[in-house]
Design an enzyme around this catalytic site. Structure first.
Site, PDB file in Angstrom:
ATOM      1  N   CYS A  83       0.099   3.769   2.788  1.00 54.09           N
ATOM      2  CA  CYS A  83       0.488   3.183   3.984  1.00 54.09           C
ATOM      3  C   CYS A  83       2.105   3.464   4.177  1.00 54.09           C
ATOM      4  CB  CYS A  83       0.502   1.702   4.167  1.00 54.09           C
ATOM      5  SG  CYS A  83      -1.264   1.213   4.081  1.00 54.09           S
ATOM      6  N   CYS A 101       0.853  -1.225   0.086  1.00 48.70           N
ATOM      7  CA  CYS A 101      -0.039   0.018  -0.001  1.00 48.70           C
ATOM      8  C   CYS A 101       0.830   1.237  -0.084  1.00 48.70           C
ATOM      9  CB  CYS A 101      -0.701  -0.049   1.296  1.00 48.70           C
ATOM     10  SG  CYS A 101      -1.524   1.498   1.795  1.00 48.70           S
TER      11      CYS A 101
END
Length: 102
Positions: A30, A27
Site C-alpha cells: 500500500c 501494508c
C-alpha cells in the site's frame, strides 16, 4: 489524496468515475502504491477522482466490498462498482484499466 470515512463514502462515489484505494497503514505494498496513485490523480484530474479508504478505520466498508487483501483498488462509475484491481500494479496497468472505464 483524500482519506474518506464510511459516512462520506457514498457521497464521494455518487457521480463520475472514482478510484477507491482500500489500504491499511501497516501494508507495505500500500505504501509503495500511494505515490503511484498520487501521480495518477494529478495526471487524470478532471477525468477521474481518487480517494482512499483505511480498512481498519472503516471496517464496515471493507466488509461491504469484501476486501480480503490490500491494496485493493475499486473503480466506481456514478455509484456503481465497475472494476477492481488487487495488489501492487505498475502505473501504466492501473491507468489503462481506469481509462478503459471512463
Amino acid at each position: 489524496m483524500k482519506i474518506v470515512e464510511s459516512n462520506e463514502f457514498k457521497k464521494e462515489i455518487e457521480s463520475g468515475v472514482t478510484v477507491v484505494d482500500f489500504f491499511a497503514t501497516w501494508c507495505g505494498p500500500c505504501k509503495m502504491l500511494a505515490p503511484v496513485l498520487e501521480q495518477l490523480a494529478t495526471e487524470m484530474e478532471g477525468k477521474a477522482k481518487f480517494i482512499k479508504v483505511d480498512i481498519d478505520q472503516s471496517s464496515d466498508l471493507a466488509n461491504e466490498f469484501k476486501i480480503l487483501s490490500v491494496p485493493t483498488m475499486m473503480i466506481f462509475k456514478n455509484g456503481e462498482k465497475i472494476d477492481q484491481l488487487v495488489g501492487f500494479l505498475p502505473k501504466e496497468k492501473i491507468q489503462e484499466v481506469i481509462t478503459n472505464n471512463l
